[in-house]
Write a protein that holds these residues in place. Structure first.
Motif, mmCIF file in Angstrom:
data_model
loop_
_atom_site.group_PDB
_atom_site.id
_atom_site.type_symbol
_atom_site.label_atom_id
_atom_site.label_comp_id
_atom_site.label_asym_id
_atom_site.label_seq_id
_atom_site.Cartn_x
_atom_site.Cartn_y
_atom_site.Cartn_z
ATOM 1 N N CYS A 10 0.840 -1.209 0.000
ATOM 2 C CA CYS A 10 0.000 0.000 0.000
ATOM 3 C C CYS A 10 0.867 1.249 0.000
ATOM 4 O O CYS A 10 1.779 1.396 0.809
ATOM 5 N N GLN A 11 0.536 2.156 -0.935
ATOM 6 C CA GLN A 11 1.257 3.433 -1.019
ATOM 7 C C GLN A 11 0.338 4.606 -0.676
ATOM 8 O O GLN A 11 0.695 5.766 -0.931
ATOM 9 N N GLY A 12 -0.843 4.311 -0.171
ATOM 10 C CA GLY A 12 -1.727 5.374 0.277
ATOM 11 C C GLY A 12 -2.493 6.089 -0.825
ATOM 12 O O GLY A 12 -2.854 7.257 -0.670
ATOM 13 N N HIS A 13 -2.772 5.420 -1.910
ATOM 14 C CA HIS A 13 -3.517 6.064 -3.004
ATOM 15 C C HIS A 13 -4.986 6.332 -2.648
ATOM 16 O O HIS A 13 -5.615 7.190 -3.270
ATOM 17 N N ALA A 14 -5.527 5.552 -1.728
ATOM 18 C CA ALA A 14 -6.891 5.752 -1.211
ATOM 19 C C ALA A 14 -7.996 5.561 -2.248
ATOM 20 O O ALA A 14 -9.129 5.985 -2.031
ATOM 21 N N ARG A 15 -7.678 4.960 -3.369
ATOM 22 C CA ARG A 15 -8.738 4.704 -4.362
ATOM 23 C C ARG A 15 -9.698 3.639 -3.864
ATOM 24 O O ARG A 15 -10.879 3.664 -4.195
ATOM 25 N N CYS A 16 -9.186 2.708 -3.104
ATOM 26 C CA CYS A 16 -10.042 1.647 -2.551
ATOM 27 C C CYS A 16 -11.151 2.246 -1.689
ATOM 28 O O CYS A 16 -12.324 1.937 -1.874
ATOM 29 N N LEU A 26 -8.820 3.252 6.318
ATOM 30 C CA LEU A 26 -7.444 3.751 6.233
ATOM 31 C C LEU A 26 -6.995 4.282 7.592
ATOM 32 O O LEU A 26 -7.813 4.713 8.413
ATOM 33 N N GLY A 30 -3.483 7.603 5.773
ATOM 34 C CA GLY A 30 -4.091 7.252 4.497
ATOM 35 C C GLY A 30 -3.701 5.897 3.944
ATOM 36 O O GLY A 30 -3.937 5.620 2.772
ATOM 37 N N ILE A 32 -3.957 1.650 4.074
ATOM 38 C CA ILE A 32 -4.936 0.633 4.437
ATOM 39 C C ILE A 32 -4.568 0.003 5.789
ATOM 40 O O ILE A 32 -3.388 -0.194 6.082
ATOM 41 N N PRO A 55 -3.802 0.735 -7.622
ATOM 42 C CA PRO A 55 -2.738 0.649 -8.628
ATOM 43 C C PRO A 55 -1.531 -0.152 -8.158
ATOM 44 O O PRO A 55 -0.698 -0.547 -8.978
ATOM 45 N N GLU A 56 -1.425 -0.384 -6.874
ATOM 46 C CA GLU A 56 -0.293 -1.157 -6.336
ATOM 47 C C GLU A 56 -0.626 -2.646 -6.216
ATOM 48 O O GLU A 56 0.207 -3.427 -5.768
ATOM 49 N N ALA A 58 -2.441 -4.046 -4.035
ATOM 50 C CA ALA A 58 -2.289 -4.405 -2.616
ATOM 51 C C ALA A 58 -3.485 -5.192 -2.097
ATOM 52 O O ALA A 58 -3.425 -5.741 -0.998
ATOM 53 N N LEU A 59 -4.561 -5.235 -2.888
ATOM 54 C CA LEU A 59 -5.805 -5.855 -2.425
ATOM 55 C C LEU A 59 -6.157 -7.014 -3.342
ATOM 56 O O LEU A 59 -6.472 -6.821 -4.510
HETATM 57 FE FE1 F3S Z 1 -3.426 1.560 -0.466
HETATM 58 FE FE2 F3S Z 1 -4.179 0.771 -2.805
HETATM 59 FE FE3 F3S Z 1 -5.946 1.602 -1.137
HETATM 60 S S1 F3S Z 1 -2.336 1.878 -2.366
HETATM 61 S S2 F3S Z 1 -4.922 3.063 0.183
HETATM 62 S S3 F3S Z 1 -4.687 -0.187 -0.870
HETATM 63 S S4 F3S Z 1 -5.883 2.068 -3.293
#
Ligand code: F3S
Length: 64
Positions: A10-16, A26, A30, A32, A55-56, A58-59
Protein backbone atom coordinates in the motif's frame (compact mmCIF):
# COMPACT_ATOMS: atom_id res chain seq x y z
CA UNK A 1 -15.82 -13.11 -0.22
CA UNK A 2 -12.62 -12.07 1.40
CA UNK A 3 -10.00 -9.52 0.51
CA UNK A 4 -6.41 -10.30 1.32
CA UNK A 5 -4.60 -7.11 2.27
CA UNK A 6 -0.96 -6.88 1.26
CA UNK A 7 -0.24 -4.02 3.59
CA UNK A 8 3.40 -3.67 2.57
CA UNK A 9 2.36 -2.82 -1.00
CA UNK A 10 0.00 0.00 0.00
CA UNK A 11 1.26 3.43 -1.02
CA UNK A 12 -1.73 5.37 0.28
CA UNK A 13 -3.52 6.06 -3.00
CA UNK A 14 -6.89 5.75 -1.21
CA UNK A 15 -8.74 4.70 -4.36
CA UNK A 16 -10.04 1.65 -2.55
CA UNK A 17 -11.78 3.66 0.14
CA UNK A 18 -13.08 6.16 -2.42
CA UNK A 19 -14.98 3.26 -4.01
CA UNK A 20 -16.05 1.55 -0.79
CA UNK A 21 -15.39 3.56 2.38
CA UNK A 22 -17.27 1.06 4.55
CA UNK A 23 -15.06 -1.80 3.40
CA UNK A 24 -11.61 -0.24 3.18
CA UNK A 25 -10.54 1.59 6.32
CA UNK A 26 -7.44 3.75 6.23
CA UNK A 27 -5.17 4.84 9.04
CA UNK A 28 -4.46 8.49 9.90
CA UNK A 29 -1.83 8.68 7.19
CA UNK A 30 -4.09 7.25 4.50
CA UNK A 31 -2.75 3.71 4.36
CA UNK A 32 -4.94 0.63 4.44
CA UNK A 33 -5.31 -0.96 7.85
CA UNK A 34 -3.64 -4.36 8.19
CA UNK A 35 -5.61 -7.60 8.23
CA UNK A 36 -7.76 -9.39 5.70
CA UNK A 37 -11.28 -8.12 5.14
CA UNK A 38 -14.40 -10.27 5.29
CA UNK A 39 -16.87 -8.65 2.89
CA UNK A 40 -20.58 -8.68 3.69
CA UNK A 41 -23.01 -9.96 1.04
CA UNK A 42 -24.36 -6.56 0.03
CA UNK A 43 -20.96 -4.92 -0.30
CA UNK A 44 -19.31 -7.34 -2.69
CA UNK A 45 -19.68 -5.30 -5.86
CA UNK A 46 -18.23 -2.12 -4.36
CA UNK A 47 -15.55 -4.09 -2.56
CA UNK A 48 -14.35 -5.81 -5.71
CA UNK A 49 -14.33 -2.49 -7.56
CA UNK A 50 -12.29 -0.96 -4.76
CA UNK A 51 -9.84 -3.84 -4.71
CA UNK A 52 -9.35 -3.66 -8.46
CA UNK A 53 -8.85 0.10 -8.33
CA UNK A 54 -5.64 -0.18 -6.31
CA UNK A 55 -2.74 0.65 -8.63
CA UNK A 56 -0.29 -1.16 -6.34
CA UNK A 57 -2.31 -4.40 -6.39
CA UNK A 58 -2.29 -4.40 -2.62
CA UNK A 59 -5.80 -5.85 -2.43
CA UNK A 60 -6.31 -9.42 -3.59
CA UNK A 61 -9.78 -10.83 -4.10
CA UNK A 62 -10.34 -14.23 -2.55
CA UNK A 63 -13.69 -15.51 -3.84
CA UNK A 64 -13.93 -18.37 -1.32
FE1 F3S B 1 -3.43 1.56 -0.47
FE2 F3S B 1 -4.18 0.77 -2.81
FE3 F3S B 1 -5.95 1.60 -1.14
S1 F3S B 1 -2.34 1.88 -2.37
S2 F3S B 1 -4.92 3.06 0.18
S3 F3S B 1 -4.69 -0.19 -0.87
S4 F3S B 1 -5.88 2.07 -3.29
Amino acid sequence: MRIIVHKAKCQGHARCSAQAPDVFKLDDEGYILPGDIEVAEGEQLLASRGARSCPERALELDPT
